[in-house]
Design an enzyme around this catalytic site. Structure first.
Site: not given
Ligand code: F6P
Length: 415
Positions: A20, A150, A152, A196, A198, A253
């Site tokens: 991401g 990241t 995250d 976001m 995860r 999320e």
């Molecule tokens: O890992 C970064 C992130 O933004 C997470 O917070 C999120 O769950 C995920 O990527 C979303 O990924 P994508 O944009 O591939 O759906």
């Protein structure tokens, strides 16, 4: 230097972006580019869409795009992955030796001595696999290094990750702004903001930054590190509503109920899963807003920050941009000095004043590992975060970096 190999070794490098994107992943790319250039790299290649593109021999010569110092500055201020990204899990060598043969073949063709991959814990798996493969095959003339990234903030070992500070600044800012709008009418309304991150609550915790003398901030903050109990949640909402009619909630999320299911799974009909096995999380705020509306009959407003929180570079953190650039350069320097199988990390020296160093660390300790928020930072029965958490986050959102504005809008660089 060119054409005099054997006298002074020319060096070609290749860099890719993966996973991401963030507001500052391009700052790290700029840091890699600048350091490689300053250290005398001959060619600086960029993989199109990470390792997936490289396997299809898709790459660019970055010098053709970054011709002037101004181009590098614009790159630092451009959100998302300039080179394009991918979510591609390398198969293990025993399952697909030809994948590794192909990668090495492409790297040899381009005469690459240093391979850099900017990514999170999944992407660092690529560096782990490639560096282990190189070691097993006695490939000593190519180094494989990771540059962290990241929003995250869930990478092990490092104090924090590039991208987190800017996303946290966006979240703190937007929660502040929303908290003004949420109270504008004298009616019962529950606003639920989905953030976001995860399975790690670092980003959701950033909602707590909004609170101050001019802002009440979020009333309830739910991280994925604690089990989400719907009945307890409803009771908390009712409790807050007793003293204010407008309730503002920040929720990750990734919150899960006691059965291990994501709250958003209840609403999903066909949940997508990426190549690392991660479910695509979305719809938590909508699901909870539905439950609150049904129970109390009040107006609800679900808001999903979604990808906006990772590309809002107009409200980026200067600290984050500078650190992302720095760590990119430090990893290049370490590689040129012979390091391989390592990832750049941040080491916090002090909080007040905030001081940070960079270092490198074994990729094996970082690849595929998720670092979550310490339990002791989650307080008030799982509805708030501690002062220690705020003190940890606060330095990371400091400083402003504004885009170069053209015709009223930010200027970006694109392929
Ligand atoms: O890992 C970064 C992130 O933004 C997470 O917070 C999120 O769950 C995920 O990527 C979303 O990924 P994508 O944009 O591939 O759906």
């Amino acid at each position: 230097m060119n054409g005099e190999r054997g006298f002074i070794m020319s060096k070609n490098i290749i860099v890719g972006q993966s996973g991401g994107p963030t507001s500052v992943i391009n700052s790290s790319l700029a840091g890699v580019f600048q350091a490689a250039k300053d250290l005398g790299a001959s060619k600086i290649y960029g993989m199109r869409n990470g390792i997936e593109g490289l396997l299809n021999e898709q790459y660019i010569d970055m010098s053709e795009y970054l011709r002037t110092p101004m181009d590098v500055e614009i790159l630092k201020r451009t959100p998302s992955a300039f080179l394009g990204s991918c979510r591609f899990k390398l198969p293990t060598v025993d399952k697909s030796p030809e994948t590794y043969d192909k990668i090495i073949e492409v790297l040899r063709k381009l005469d690459i001595q240093h391979f850099f991959y900017i990514g999170g814990n999944d992407s660092m798996d690529t560096i782990k696999q490639l560096s282990e493969y190189a070691e097993a095959k006695n490939i000593t003339d190519i180094t494989f290094m990771g540059v962290p990234k990241t929003i995250d903030n869930d990478l092990a070992v490092t104090d924090h990750t590039p991208g987190y500070g800017s996303a946290a600044k966006y979240i703190g800012t937007t929660i502040k702004e929303l908290s003004r709008d949420a109270v504008v009418q004298p009616i019962d309304v529950v606003t639920i903001v989905e953030i976001m991150g995860r399975n790690a609550g670092w980003l959701t915790a950033a909602a707590a930054l909004a609170k101050g003398s001019d802002c009440e901030g979020a009333d309830l903050i739910y991280l994925p590190e604690t089990v989400f109990d719907i009945e307890k949640f409803l009771a908390k909402v009712e409790e807050v509503h007793k003293y204010k009619r407008q309730v503002l909630i920040a929720v990750s999320e990734g919150v899960k109920t006691a059965d291990g299911k994501y709250v958003c799974e209840a609403a999903a009909t066909n949940m997508k899963v990426d190549s690392f096995g991660h479910k695509q999380l979305s719809g938590t705020a909508t699901t909870l807003a539905g439950i609150v509306g049904d129970k109390f009959g009040w107006k609800t407003r679900p808001i999903e920050f979604s990808t906006i929180q990772r590309c809002a570079s107009h409200i980026g953190s200067l600290t984050d941009v500078n650190e992302a650039f720095l760590v990119g350069g430090q990893v290049v320097k370490a590689a040129f000095e012979g390091a391989t199988g390592k990832v750049g990390i941040y080491v916090r020296v002090s909080n007040k004043p905030y001081m940070m160093n960079t270092d490198i660390y074994d990729v094996k300790a970082i690849a595929n590992v998720e670092k979550t928020v310490p339990q002791e930072w989650i307080i008030n029965d799982g509805t708030a975060v501690s002062q220690e958490a705020i003190d940890y986050m606060n330095p990371l959102i400091q400083g402003e970096i504004y885009p170069y504005m053209v015709n009223g809008l930010p200027k970006h660089i694109k392929l």
